[in-house]
Design a protein around this motif. Structure first.
Motif, PDB file in Angstrom:
ATOM      1  N   SER A  65     -22.521  20.404 -27.484  1.00 22.87           N
ATOM      2  CA  SER A  65     -21.896  21.056 -26.329  1.00 22.87           C
ATOM      3  C   SER A  65     -22.517  22.422 -26.094  1.00 22.87           C
ATOM      4  CB  SER A  65     -20.392  21.212 -26.564  1.00 22.87           C
ATOM      5  OG  SER A  65     -19.822  21.995 -25.542  1.00 22.87           O
ATOM      6  N   ASN A  66     -22.602  22.801 -24.817  1.00 24.28           N
ATOM      7  CA  ASN A  66     -23.038  24.160 -24.501  1.00 24.28           C
ATOM      8  C   ASN A  66     -21.842  25.019 -24.102  1.00 24.28           C
ATOM      9  OD1 ASN A  66     -22.366  23.156 -22.025  1.00 24.28           O
ATOM     10  ND2 ASN A  66     -24.282  23.714 -20.998  1.00 24.28           N
ATOM     11  N   GLY A  67     -20.669  24.534 -24.483  1.00 24.67           N
ATOM     12  CA  GLY A  67     -19.452  25.283 -24.162  1.00 24.67           C
ATOM     13  C   GLY A  67     -18.759  24.794 -22.906  1.00 24.67           C
ATOM     14  N   LYS A  68     -19.421  23.962 -22.126  1.00 17.73           N
ATOM     15  CA  LYS A  68     -18.825  23.442 -20.894  1.00 17.73           C
ATOM     16  C   LYS A  68     -18.647  21.928 -21.033  1.00 17.73           C
ATOM     17  CE  LYS A  68     -20.625  26.917 -17.666  1.00 17.73           C
ATOM     18  NZ  LYS A  68     -21.429  27.126 -16.442  1.00 17.73           N
ATOM     19  N   GLU A  69     -17.405  21.500 -21.197  1.00 17.60           N
ATOM     20  CA  GLU A  69     -17.134  20.076 -21.393  1.00 17.60           C
ATOM     21  C   GLU A  69     -17.606  19.247 -20.201  1.00 17.60           C
ATOM     22  OE1 GLU A  69     -13.432  16.964 -22.153  1.00 17.60           O
ATOM     23  OE2 GLU A  69     -13.028  19.056 -21.652  1.00 17.60           O
ATOM     24  N   ILE A  70     -17.445  19.789 -18.997  1.00 14.57           N
ATOM     25  CA  ILE A  70     -17.809  19.042 -17.792  1.00 14.57           C
ATOM     26  C   ILE A  70     -19.307  18.752 -17.764  1.00 14.57           C
ATOM     27  CG2 ILE A  70     -18.213  21.011 -16.217  1.00 14.57           C
ATOM     28  CD1 ILE A  70     -16.146  17.990 -15.202  1.00 14.57           C
ATOM     29  N   THR A  71     -20.121  19.686 -18.267  1.00 18.68           N
ATOM     30  CA  THR A  71     -21.574  19.488 -18.305  1.00 18.68           C
ATOM     31  C   THR A  71     -21.939  18.393 -19.294  1.00 18.68           C
ATOM     32  OG1 THR A  71     -21.804  21.842 -17.829  1.00 18.68           O
ATOM     33  CG2 THR A  71     -23.786  20.689 -18.545  1.00 18.68           C
ATOM     34  N   VAL A  72     -21.251  18.357 -20.430  1.00 17.71           N
ATOM     35  CA  VAL A  72     -21.483  17.294 -21.409  1.00 17.71           C
ATOM     36  C   VAL A  72     -21.130  15.939 -20.799  1.00 17.71           C
ATOM     37  CG1 VAL A  72     -20.759  16.349 -23.644  1.00 17.71           C
ATOM     38  CG2 VAL A  72     -21.144  18.806 -23.395  1.00 17.71           C
ATOM     39  N   LYS A  73     -20.027  15.891 -20.042  1.00 17.02           N
ATOM     40  CA  LYS A  73     -19.636  14.636 -19.402  1.00 17.02           C
ATOM     41  C   LYS A  73     -20.679  14.191 -18.378  1.00 17.02           C
ATOM     42  CE  LYS A  73     -14.631  14.631 -20.001  1.00 17.02           C
ATOM     43  NZ  LYS A  73     -13.308  14.639 -19.339  1.00 17.02           N
ATOM     44  N   GLN A  74     -21.237  15.155 -17.648  1.00 20.48           N
ATOM     45  CA  GLN A  74     -22.294  14.813 -16.690  1.00 20.48           C
ATOM     46  C   GLN A  74     -23.515  14.243 -17.419  1.00 20.48           C
ATOM     47  OE1 GLN A  74     -22.183  18.769 -14.724  1.00 20.48           O
ATOM     48  NE2 GLN A  74     -22.299  17.608 -12.825  1.00 20.48           N
ATOM     49  N   ALA A  75     -23.872  14.842 -18.539  1.00 15.64           N
ATOM     50  CA  ALA A  75     -25.016  14.365 -19.315  1.00 15.64           C
ATOM     51  C   ALA A  75     -24.742  12.970 -19.880  1.00 15.64           C
ATOM     52  CB  ALA A  75     -25.332  15.350 -20.446  1.00 15.64           C
ATOM     53  N   LEU A  76     -23.516  12.758 -20.361  1.00 17.53           N
ATOM     54  CA  LEU A  76     -23.141  11.442 -20.874  1.00 17.53           C
ATOM     55  C   LEU A  76     -23.207  10.388 -19.773  1.00 17.53           C
ATOM     56  CD1 LEU A  76     -20.122  12.388 -23.172  1.00 17.53           C
ATOM     57  CD2 LEU A  76     -22.283  11.390 -23.938  1.00 17.53           C
ATOM     58  N   ALA A  77     -22.763  10.760 -18.568  1.00 13.38           N
ATOM     59  CA  ALA A  77     -22.822   9.826 -17.437  1.00 13.38           C
ATOM     60  C   ALA A  77     -24.261   9.442 -17.135  1.00 13.38           C
ATOM     61  CB  ALA A  77     -22.167  10.445 -16.206  1.00 13.38           C
ATOM     62  N   SER A  78     -25.157  10.425 -17.228  1.00 19.63           N
ATOM     63  CA  SER A  78     -26.579  10.178 -16.975  1.00 19.63           C
ATOM     64  C   SER A  78     -27.165   9.198 -17.981  1.00 19.63           C
ATOM     65  CB  SER A  78     -27.339  11.509 -17.028  1.00 19.63           C
ATOM     66  OG  SER A  78     -28.720  11.307 -16.916  1.00 19.63           O
ATOM     67  N   ILE A  79     -26.745   9.311 -19.230  1.00 16.72           N
ATOM     68  CA  ILE A  79     -27.225   8.404 -20.280  1.00 16.72           C
ATOM     69  C   ILE A  79     -26.586   7.022 -20.132  1.00 16.72           C
ATOM     70  CG2 ILE A  79     -27.171   7.978 -22.782  1.00 16.72           C
ATOM     71  CD1 ILE A  79     -27.190  11.127 -23.065  1.00 16.72           C
ATOM     72  N   GLY A  80     -25.321   7.004 -19.815  1.00 20.72           N
ATOM     73  CA  GLY A  80     -24.571   5.753 -19.805  1.00 20.72           C
ATOM     74  C   GLY A  80     -24.784   4.888 -18.581  1.00 20.72           C
ATOM     75  N   GLN A  81     -25.070   5.490 -17.425  1.00 24.72           N
ATOM     76  CA  GLN A  81     -25.145   4.728 -16.186  1.00 24.72           C
ATOM     77  C   GLN A  81     -26.171   3.581 -16.221  1.00 24.72           C
ATOM     78  OE1 GLN A  81     -22.987   4.945 -13.703  1.00 24.72           O
ATOM     79  NE2 GLN A  81     -24.002   3.365 -12.503  1.00 24.72           N
ATOM     80  N   PRO A  82     -27.421   3.826 -16.647  1.00 25.86           N
ATOM     81  CA  PRO A  82     -28.370   2.696 -16.691  1.00 25.86           C
ATOM     82  C   PRO A  82     -27.962   1.607 -17.676  1.00 25.86           C
ATOM     83  CG  PRO A  82     -29.356   4.696 -17.608  1.00 25.86           C
ATOM     84  CD  PRO A  82     -28.074   5.102 -16.969  1.00 25.86           C
ATOM     85  N   HIS A  83     -27.327   1.994 -18.790  1.00 24.50           N
ATOM     86  CA  HIS A  83     -26.842   0.990 -19.741  1.00 24.50           C
ATOM     87  C   HIS A  83     -25.746   0.134 -19.098  1.00 24.50           C
ATOM     88  CE1 HIS A  83     -29.022   2.129 -23.367  1.00 24.50           C
ATOM     89  NE2 HIS A  83     -28.736   3.402 -23.126  1.00 24.50           N
ATOM     90  N   LEU A  84     -24.828   0.801 -18.386  1.00 21.53           N
ATOM     91  CA  LEU A  84     -23.738   0.084 -17.721  1.00 21.53           C
ATOM     92  C   LEU A  84     -24.291  -0.916 -16.706  1.00 21.53           C
ATOM     93  CD1 LEU A  84     -20.663  -0.210 -17.263  1.00 21.53           C
ATOM     94  CD2 LEU A  84     -20.849   1.613 -15.552  1.00 21.53           C
ATOM     95  N   MET A  85     -25.260  -0.482 -15.916  1.00 17.24           N
ATOM     96  CA  MET A  85     -25.855  -1.366 -14.909  1.00 17.24           C
ATOM     97  C   MET A  85     -26.598  -2.534 -15.561  1.00 17.24           C
ATOM     98  SD  MET A  85     -24.875  -0.538 -11.974  1.00 17.24           S
ATOM     99  CE  MET A  85     -25.904  -1.812 -11.260  1.00 17.24           C
ATOM    100  N   ARG A  86     -27.237  -2.256 -16.700  1.00 10.16           N
ATOM    101  CA  ARG A  86     -27.957  -3.324 -17.410  1.00 10.16           C
ATOM    102  C   ARG A  86     -26.975  -4.401 -17.872  1.00 10.16           C
ATOM    103  NH1 ARG A  86     -28.414  -3.779 -22.636  1.00 10.16           N
ATOM    104  NH2 ARG A  86     -27.944  -1.573 -23.005  1.00 10.16           N
ATOM    105  N   ILE A  87     -25.821  -3.971 -18.378  1.00  8.50           N
ATOM    106  CA  ILE A  87     -24.815  -4.939 -18.846  1.00  8.50           C
ATOM    107  C   ILE A  87     -24.313  -5.783 -17.676  1.00  8.50           C
ATOM    108  CG2 ILE A  87     -22.532  -5.208 -19.903  1.00  8.50           C
ATOM    109  CD1 ILE A  87     -23.128  -2.520 -21.405  1.00  8.50           C
ATOM    110  N   PHE A  88     -24.025  -5.139 -16.538  1.00  9.19           N
ATOM    111  CA  PHE A  88     -23.608  -5.884 -15.351  1.00  9.19           C
ATOM    112  C   PHE A  88     -24.699  -6.882 -14.935  1.00  9.19           C
ATOM    113  CE2 PHE A  88     -20.198  -2.775 -14.275  1.00  9.19           C
ATOM    114  CZ  PHE A  88     -19.231  -3.666 -13.824  1.00  9.19           C
TER     115      PHE A  88
END
Length: 264
Positions: A65-88
């Motif tokens: 974390s860089n101290g901003k939870e929302i930024t971590v969530k944005q980064a996680l979304a960036s990592i997770g989105q292509p994986h989610l689409m691949r599963i679909f």
């Protein structure tokens, strides 16, 4: 290109449904949704608004974390989105369904050119038998992460695409009376026309992975109702939940697309 005669359903799938309330995305649940789309595709056409990108990423990484939870969530979304689409894509290809990805931001709904482009693109995809799978472009926008699990995004999408039904798949049998939640009997309110009249029944609980809870679903239903679109709040944890709702063999809440003030 004109619309087909099929009824258009915007199906919003929450993180709790996609994970079946675990810490991992459920391929079985994604396949269950796909099988239902196949079963219903003669009469209905589908647009999916899917949460779950952050939940997918948490399976793979634990970010500093860089101290901003929302930024971590944005980064996680960036990592997770292509994986989610691949599963679909993998799950649906096996049952003969084609998928496409559409990442939208709230600002897209505020500009006429953007709105027109979204409608035209999605209509072409549907006409060519592709299922548009929509998520917020989380890496550049924080509104949806803050607002609640894509409920509002689904309602705005349903309005823009002139859907017949906004179906919100969540982890309850629709809206239950507050008293029944407290005594654990969970009595579903089957029909709602005046959303303000049931405001006191909404229990402000949030789910494990999701950020919305029932309040954001009711707010989404209000947006849909203003566009005269019916909203269904359904328990997506059940197998065959959408088919059962269409056949009216399961408990869920149907919110009318026609507002009528209830006199109590």
């Amino acid at each position: 290109m004109g619309r087909s005669d099929k009824k258009r359903i915007v199906l919003k799938i929450g993180s709790n449904v996609l994970t079946k309330e675990t810490d991992h995305i459920s391929r079985g649940k994604i396949e269950d949704i796909g099988r239902q789309i196949v079963a219903l595709q003669e009469e209905y056409e589908f647009v999916i608004v899917s949460s779950g990108a952050i939940a997918v990423a948490k399976q793979f990484v634990n970010l500093e974390s860089n101290g901003k939870e929302i930024t971590v969530k944005q980064a996680l979304a960036s990592i997770g989105q292509p994986h989610l689409m691949r599963i679909f894509q993998e799950s649906y290809r096996d049952i003969g369904l084609l998928t496409s990805q559409c990442l939208l931001s709230y600002s897209d709904f505020e500009r006429e050119v953007s709105k027109k482009n979204i409608v035209n693109t999605i209509n072409v995809l549907i006409a060519n038998n592709y299922i548009p799978i929509i998520n917020e472009n989380d890496t550049v926008a924080t509104d949806e992460i803050k607002f609640g699990d894509n409920d509002k995004l689904a309602a705005l999408t349903a309005t823009l695409l002139e859907a017949d039904i906004l179906a919100i798949a969540t982890n309850t049998n629709g809206i239950c009376t507050k008293a029944s939640v407290e005594d654990k009997t969970f009595q579903t309110i089957p029909e709602v026309t005046d959303l303000d009249a049931i405001a006191d029944e909404i229990v402000a609980a949030k789910s494990t992975h999701g950020t919305g809870g029932m309040k954001s679903k009711v707010q989404a239903a209000k947006i849909a109702q203003e566009a005269q679109i019916e909203t269904w709040i359904i328990n997506g944890l059940s197998d065959n939940f959408l088919v059962d709702a269409i056949q009216n063999t399961t408990a869920f809440t149907r919110i009318s697309g026609q507002y009528r003030k209830e006199v109590i």
